[in-house]
Write a protein that holds these residues in place. Structure first.
Motif: not given
Length: 269
Positions: A60-61, A66-69, A71-75
């Motif tokens: 998932c990271s 890595l801490n669920g924050q 990115s540009s490809t995932g909320p």
């Protein structure tokens, strides 16, 4: 007796009695408190979070950080709660194969134990909707189907169709069919509002109403008979009319051609 009465009237007598009572209460609590069980539960939860962190880093990271924050490809996953993870991963939508207008349901690649571990790790990011218990989405009242039907037609049928068969939305998006969906996942979808769906927290739709909707969907998609025969996706008169034009009118045209051909042959002979 006089000595005992004098001691009772001593200024420190009340303090001595209070200290004695506190000591007895503390001793009883230490003797009977379920300290071992609490420690065991805490240890199991910590182990689940550690295992979930390992699974998250692998699967998932790359999109969510890595801490669920995010990115540009995932909320960001902070505050989504364990219910969102159980729904998304438990229906195979996550991990996603590729980005798109909507992530479809597909084969689940994690076991339920691994999904629980991922959910525990994501839940540690911040408070959010929790995975419901079976009592929360399992109906025992025969009236729930009727009441759930009213709620479904008011809140859900605009997208999912009056029979839960799904429907098209805009820009390549769609409301999926609810046929064969686990009741727990239906409840979690209402809790979390995945993708294009609005969320229905308890402040908007109480737990009892969500349970009634689950009862209606389960009855409609799995238990209700279809007295009319072929359901044609339960998409209404448009589908039925199209079926009539293509197959009914087509059959009439084929019969007319066959009759005309045989009439011509009969005249020639």
């Amino acid at each position: 007796m006089k000595k005992l009465s004098a001691r009772r009237r001593h200024p420190l007598a009340a303090l001595v009695v209070l200290l004695f009572a506190l000591a007895v209460t503390g001793g009883l609590y230490a003797a009977f408190a379920p300290a071992e069980k609490a420690q065991a539960d805490s240890s199991a939860q910590s182990l689940a979070i550690d295992e979930g962190k390992r699974l998250f880093a692998v699967g998932c990271s790359s999109c969510h950080g890595l801490n669920g924050q995010g990115s540009s490809t995932g909320p960001s996953l902070v505050g989504v709660g364990s219910a969102a993870v159980d729904f998304q991963v438990g229906t195979g939508r996550m991990p996603a194969q590729q980005p798109g207008a909507q992530i479809p349901r597909k084969k689940v690649i994690y076991s339920q134990a691994e999904i629980d571990q991922l959910a525990a790790f994501v839940a540690s990011f911040g408070p959010g909707p929790v995975v419901p218990t079976k009592d929360q989405y399992t109906s025992t009242s025969p009236d729930d189907v009727a009441k759930g039907g009213e709620l479904f037609r008011t809140n859900c049928a605009q997208c999912h169709n009056f029979a839960g068969s799904g429907g098209a939305l805009t820009q390549g998006k769609y409301a999926p069919s609810l046929d064969g969906v686990d009741p727990k996942h239906i409840y979690e979808a209402m809790q979390t509002g995945p993708q294009n769906m609005p969320s229905f927290p308890d402040s908007t739709m109480p737990e009892a109403q969500k349970k009634q909707i689950v009862a209606f969907v389960r009855h409609t998609t799995s238990e209700e008979p279809n007295p009319g025969g072929l359901a044609l996706g339960s998409l209404g008169p448009v589908t039925e009319g199209l079926f009539g034009w293509i197959f009914g009118l087509g059959a009439l045209i084929a019969v007319a051609i066959w009759v005309a051909a045989h009439t011509t042959k009969a005249k020639k002979s």
